[in-house]
Motif scaffolding. Structure first.
Motif, PDB file in Angstrom:
ATOM      1  N   UNK A  47      41.926  41.676  54.241  1.00 11.93           N
ATOM      2  CA  UNK A  47      41.399  40.460  54.872  1.00 11.93           C
ATOM      3  C   UNK A  47      39.970  40.172  54.423  1.00 11.93           C
ATOM      4  N   UNK A  48      39.216  41.219  54.067  1.00 10.88           N
ATOM      5  CA  UNK A  48      37.870  40.998  53.536  1.00 10.88           C
ATOM      6  C   UNK A  48      37.936  40.272  52.197  1.00 10.88           C
ATOM      7  N   UNK A  49      38.940  40.590  51.383  1.00  9.60           N
ATOM      8  CA  UNK A  49      39.098  39.959  50.071  1.00  9.60           C
ATOM      9  C   UNK A  49      39.413  38.466  50.173  1.00  9.60           C
ATOM     10  N   UNK A  50      39.840  38.018  51.324  1.00  5.41           N
ATOM     11  CA  UNK A  50      40.123  36.605  51.519  1.00  5.41           C
ATOM     12  C   UNK A  50      38.852  35.792  51.772  1.00  5.41           C
ATOM     13  N   UNK A  51      37.723  36.496  52.010  1.00  5.18           N
ATOM     14  CA  UNK A  51      36.470  35.819  52.294  1.00  5.18           C
ATOM     15  C   UNK A  51      35.681  35.641  50.996  1.00  5.18           C
ATOM     16  N   UNK A  52      35.219  34.434  50.775  1.00  2.00           N
ATOM     17  CA  UNK A  52      34.491  34.110  49.546  1.00  2.00           C
ATOM     18  C   UNK A  52      33.265  34.996  49.370  1.00  2.00           C
ATOM     19  N   UNK A  53      32.530  35.247  50.461  1.00  2.00           N
ATOM     20  CA  UNK A  53      31.286  36.010  50.385  1.00  2.00           C
ATOM     21  C   UNK A  53      31.508  37.458  49.952  1.00  2.00           C
ATOM     22  N   UNK A  54      32.680  38.005  50.213  1.00  2.00           N
ATOM     23  CA  UNK A  54      32.958  39.395  49.847  1.00  2.00           C
ATOM     24  C   UNK A  54      32.976  39.573  48.327  1.00  2.00           C
ATOM     25  N   UNK A  55      33.274  38.507  47.609  1.00  2.00           N
ATOM     26  CA  UNK A  55      33.375  38.569  46.149  1.00  2.00           C
ATOM     27  C   UNK A  55      32.034  38.328  45.456  1.00  2.00           C
ATOM     28  N   UNK A  56      31.106  37.666  46.119  1.00  2.00           N
ATOM     29  CA  UNK A  56      29.874  37.258  45.427  1.00  2.00           C
ATOM     30  C   UNK A  56      28.610  37.593  46.211  1.00  2.00           C
ATOM     31  N   UNK A  57      28.673  38.584  47.084  1.00  2.00           N
ATOM     32  CA  UNK A  57      27.500  38.983  47.860  1.00  2.00           C
ATOM     33  C   UNK A  57      27.233  40.469  47.679  1.00  2.00           C
ATOM     34  N   UNK A  58      25.996  40.871  47.955  1.00  2.00           N
ATOM     35  CA  UNK A  58      25.668  42.287  48.010  1.00  2.00           C
ATOM     36  C   UNK A  58      26.216  42.824  49.327  1.00  2.00           C
ATOM     37  N   UNK A  59      27.020  43.855  49.240  1.00  2.00           N
ATOM     38  CA  UNK A  59      27.693  44.426  50.408  1.00  2.00           C
ATOM     39  C   UNK A  59      27.037  45.739  50.807  1.00  2.00           C
ATOM     40  N   UNK A  60      27.152  46.086  52.084  1.00  2.00           N
ATOM     41  CA  UNK A  60      26.668  47.370  52.575  1.00  2.00           C
ATOM     42  C   UNK A  60      27.864  48.281  52.809  1.00  2.00           C
ATOM     43  N   UNK A  61      27.931  49.354  52.043  1.00  2.28           N
ATOM     44  CA  UNK A  61      29.032  50.306  52.157  1.00  2.28           C
ATOM     45  C   UNK A  61      28.547  51.573  52.856  1.00  2.28           C
ATOM     46  N   UNK A  62      29.177  51.907  53.969  1.00  2.00           N
ATOM     47  CA  UNK A  62      28.868  53.148  54.673  1.00  2.00           C
ATOM     48  C   UNK A  62      29.799  54.245  54.152  1.00  2.00           C
TER      49      UNK A  62
END
Length: 215
Positions: A47-62
């Motif tokens: 479901x995260x992959x369906x969000x545009x921002x997930x593909x072109x933003x800096x993400x925080x991975x724990x």
């Protein structure tokens, strides 16, 4: 956006298959240190992959109690099932210079002379643009102002006005079109109609003259 990943110690096709059967997705994170094999919850990632921002933003991975800044680099889907097969992330910081494709958002075309005055049709030839910038400057999307478009104009990559620090990536001398403007089909039909009518009138006159000659 923030997500949680878990360290993965077992590798191989069989191990990856068992992970997927357990609703997990195998992945890797690389760059700025040792590559690490990871696994993620499938449904959360799907479901995260369906969000545009997930593909072109800096993400925080724990991961293992620590938070790292990463960028989605690649993912593979099953050939016909809605299943994520694998995912790749790259570690980044503020000094990392990167290339990334980002979505294009268009605005103002309804106020352009091409639409308001000439009733033209606007075609969005491209929906994303590859850019180069620092990771700290990476935008979720690039907004393109179309309010100045005029009849028969084509907007190319070289014509784009991008924010400071962001550069469009061009491969060699290529200068692909982003937006094109064309006259509406209705006008073409109106212009063509008298020509057709004149042609039919000419045929009718020719037939009439032929009958008179026979007499």
């Amino acid at each position: 956006m923030k997500f949680t990943a878990f360290e993965r110690s077992v590798q191989g096709t069989g191990a990856s298959r068992r992970l997927r059967n357990a609703a997990k997705v195998p992945g890797i994170v690389y760059g700025a240190g040792e590559p690490k094999m990871i696994e993620l919850d499938h449904n959360a990632l799907f479901f995260a992959l369906k969000k545009e921002a997930f593909h072109s933003s800096i993400l925080e991975m724990e991961l293992a109690g620590q938070v790292e800044k990463v960028l989605l680099r690649d993912f593979q889907m099953h050939a016909w099932k809605p299943i994520v097969m694998h995912v790749d992330f790259q570690r980044v910081d503020e000094t990392t210079r990167l290339r990334k494709k980002v979505p294009l958002h268009f605005e103002g075309e309804e106020n352009s002379p091409a639409v308001k005055t000439d009733k033209c049709v606007i075609s969005h030839v491209a929906t994303e643009l590859e850019i180069e910038c620092l990771a700290s400057q990476l935008p979720e999307f690039v907004t393109i102002d179309l309010s100045g478009l005029v009849k028969n104009q084509t907007l190319h990559v070289s014509n784009l006005k991008l924010p400071a620090g962001i550069k469009a990536v061009r491969h060699g001398t290529l200068n692909p079109a982003i937006v094109s403007v064309a006259l509406p089909k209705v006008e073409e039909e109106v212009i063509a109609a008298p020509v057709v009518a004149a042609a039919e009138k000419g045929k009718g006159k020719a037939k009439k003259d032929e009958k008179q000659n026979k007499k």
